[in-house]
Design an enzyme around this catalytic site. Structure first.
Site, PDB file in Angstrom:
ATOM      1  CD  GLU A 383      -3.155  -0.860   2.105  1.00 45.12           C
ATOM      2  OE1 GLU A 383      -3.056   0.004   2.976  1.00 45.12           O
ATOM      3  OE2 GLU A 383      -4.149  -1.593   1.981  1.00 45.12           O
ATOM      4  CD  GLU A 476      -3.911  -5.916   3.898  1.00 45.87           C
ATOM      5  OE1 GLU A 476      -4.693  -5.048   4.343  1.00 45.87           O
ATOM      6  OE2 GLU A 476      -2.674  -5.810   3.931  1.00 45.87           O
TER       7      GLU A 476
HETATM    8  C1  GCB Z   1      -4.503  -2.383   5.236  1.00 44.39           C
HETATM    9  C2  GCB Z   1      -3.076  -2.559   5.592  1.00 44.39           C
HETATM   10  C3  GCB Z   1      -2.901  -3.318   6.902  1.00 44.39           C
HETATM   11  C4  GCB Z   1      -3.917  -2.825   7.918  1.00 44.39           C
HETATM   12  C5  GCB Z   1      -5.312  -3.111   7.378  1.00 44.39           C
HETATM   13  C6  GCB Z   1      -6.432  -2.615   8.309  1.00 44.39           C
HETATM   14  O1  GCB Z   1      -4.858  -2.113   4.134  1.00 44.39           O
HETATM   15  O2  GCB Z   1      -2.325  -3.172   4.582  1.00 44.39           O
HETATM   16  O3  GCB Z   1      -1.586  -3.118   7.353  1.00 44.39           O
HETATM   17  O4  GCB Z   1      -3.735  -3.415   9.173  1.00 44.39           O
HETATM   18  O5  GCB Z   1      -5.480  -2.456   6.171  1.00 44.39           O
HETATM   19  O6  GCB Z   1      -6.873  -3.378   9.165  1.00 44.39           O
HETATM   20  O7  GCB Z   1      -6.824  -1.466   8.173  1.00 44.39           O
END
Ligand code: GCB
Length: 563
Positions: A383, A476
């Site tokens: 990201e 994710e």
């Molecule tokens: C994301 C990130 C991750 C965060 C997650 C969140 O996009 O890559 O590091 O922990 O979202 O839970 O917001």
């Protein structure tokens, strides 16, 4: 660089244990490996510098050997001193570095000192965003002001080793099985070995399983190919490893290698020529009190849970993990997406100097992990601010650096920027082999509205494919759930809401033949900087921080047994 290893002809000392640490003008014991932040309450938010000290003892006969100090990882900046003399330094966390101390080690007692600092820097690794004079500076205004969503732990987080070898020694080994032909069960194993100057002219023996080759080392680099008929390929069902042994007159190194091929086209990823669908997680290497300190029982527990839940892969978000994670993945048949320590990259990183550091980090990650059959993909960043015009050249260079090191695996960047909104489009994703995206429909957007979120996700993913014509990997998605909170109808933060969102997202994406995998965020709850969205932990774990299953874990276990 090879990891130090005890073999018949190599000796390794491990310096793990309690070191002395100069902290706030006091001398306190501190555990190595470990992070300082949770060993002492008053150090939770300290960045150092702290001075770690220990002594080690070397018998006369070993003091004449080639000697290297190997740090599996220190977070983050450090200076290394031996017997009062500065012998080395390092400026990136999560990756090993070595210090050649040949001729500098005394027979008897040696004093060893490491000064460690873990400062967040604008445009650094780890990074923070500039203080604009407001009260909200970091990720969602968090404190510490990290530009990422996990706790910025500091310290000597992984083992420190001293290795004694002969001067005529093996420096590195590369194994390449990418030209094997799985359908014919034909293994082609190319082995390249680098030796030290002192080893020139010696006889080298390379043994792979039952096969053996003897070569004279006329050159620093020796290359041999083994052709194995009826080879046993490394696969998820049968993660078979062949023992590889390289021997010189007074040195020896061993590796367990897997014969397998990886390939990809417009729609699919293939392991040994067969399509593979990635079921698994993004995770963290993190635990109460240990912080990010290497802890072997946790690795066994996590692999056992990965198997229990019928996952086949994970991403080392958002940094390379201890190499032992990969040793276990090789042995147990789990696929790994290996990620560089590049999280929270913003416009402040897009300059030639930082680009050089980032390229070097990628080289160092690939150098460490190149021989692990479980590693099937390199991720150069998570990201980043990849919709900034200057991101294009920066990430193109990182892609090319990774490819120069390894052409046999796909290289990816994990983006959240390539959105349906043209104004915020990613400018760098187009260079990468597979389109990796993080998507939080039903969580950050369409909050509380899973069905509408899914419709938007479907549209988004279709457009992504139409735009790139490359396999899509949803790296994710997920929802926070606080274990023990139940609600009907499902509400955000309840176990029911997380379970429904995760299951429906996976079922939707399984229908798209260009989606090669879905990784749930995250494997387990984990600690973050303080901010209004995070009640101490990020609660998107499918397991709690102490590795107990939430409702979604049972849902996934069943769903993944059918995929
Ligand atoms: C994301 C990130 C991750 C965060 C997650 C969140 O996009 O890559 O590091 O922990 O979202 O839970 O917001």
């Amino acid at each position: 660089m090879l990891k130090p290893k005890n073999t018949l002809k190599r000796i390794v000392q491990n310096l793990d244990g309690f070191w002395d640490c100069e902290i706030k003008e006091e001398n306190r014991p501190i555990a190595v490996p470990g992070s300082w932040n949770e060993q002492y309450q008053d150090l939770c938010y300290e960045e150092g510098p702290f001075t770690y000290k220990t002594t080690f003892y070397v018998p006369e006969e070993l003091s004449q050997k080639h000697i290297r100090l190997y740090f599996a990882a220190v977070n983050t900046d450090c200076d290394v001193f031996l017997n009062g003399e500065k012998v080395g330094e390092n400026h990136i966390g999560y990756l090993p570095f070595e210090v050649d101390v040949t001729g500098k080690v005394k027979p008897g007692e040696n004093e060893f000192k490491v000064v460690v600092e873990n400062r967040l820097k604008v445009g650094g690794f780890p990074s923070k965003v500039p203080d604009r004079g407001t009260h909200t500076v970091g990720f969602f205004g968090s404190f510490p002001p990290a530009n990422f969503d996990f706790f910025p732990y500091g310290g000597i987080i992984r083992p420190v080793l001293i290795e004694f070898t002969d001067h005529a020694r093996i420096l590195d080994i590369w194994v390449d099985t990418s030209e094997s032909e799985p359908e014919k069960k034909l293994g082609r194993v190319k082995v390249k070995v680098e030796v030290s100057e002192e080893a020139l002219g010696q006889e080298m023996t390379i043994k792979l399983g039952e096969a053996e080759k003897k070569i004279k080392t006329f050159d620093r680099f020796v290359e041999e190919e083994f052709i194995l008929e009826n080879a046993r390929f490394w696969s998820l069902e049968d993660p078979y490893l062949y023992p590889l042994k390289v021997e010189l007159e007074r040195d020896e190194y061993t590796l367990d290698i897997g014969i397998r091929t990886i390939s990809w086209d417009e729609k699919k990823l293939y392991l040994n020529g067969k399509p593979v669908f990635l079921k698994g997680f993004g995770k963290h290497e993190e635990f109460p009190v240990l912080g990010q300190g290497t802890f072997y029982p946790l690795m066994i527990k996590d692999f056992n849970l990965l198997k229990w839940i019928n996952a086949n892969s994970f991403r080392t978000s958002h940094y390379p993990y201890s190499e032992e994670w990969l040793d276990l993945a090789d042995r147990l048949g789990i696929l790994v997406i290996d990620e560089a320590p590049h999280v929270g990259i913003t416009r402040y990183h897009y300059n030639p100097e930082t680009q050089k550091i980032a390229e070097d980090n990628i080289r160092r990650m690939i150098d460490r992990d190149k021989n692990h059959p479980s590693v099937i993909m390199w991720s150069v960043a998570n990201e980043p601010e990849s919709n900034h015009p200057d991101a294009e050249g920066f990430f193109k260079a990182l892609y090319e650096t990774a490819k120069e090191m390894d052409r046999t695996r796909p290289v990816v960047m994990v983006s959240m920027m390539d959105t349906p909104d043209e104004r915020t489009r990613d400018v760098a994703l187009k260079y990468f082999d597979i389109v990796c995206v993080n998507r939080y429909y039903g969580w950050y957007i369409y909050q509380g509205r899973i069905e509408e979120g899914l419709q938007a996700l479907e549209k988004d993913i279709e457009e992504l494919y139409a735009r790139h014509r490359k396999p899509i990997f949803v790296t994710e998605f997920g929802a926070d759930a606080i274990a023990g909170i139940h609600y009907d109808p499902p509400q955000m933060f309840s176990e029911e809401y997380q379970a429904e969102l995760v299951e429906k997202t996976i079922r939707l994406l399984l229908k798209k033949d260009f989606v090669i995998g879905t990784h749930v965020w995250a494997f387990a709850d984990f600690k973050t900087p303080q901010n209004v969205r995070r009640p101490i932990l990020n609660y998107k774990g499918v397991f709690t921080r102490d590795r107990q299953p939430k409702l979604v874990a049972h849902v996934l276990r069943k769903l993944w047994s059918e995929v």
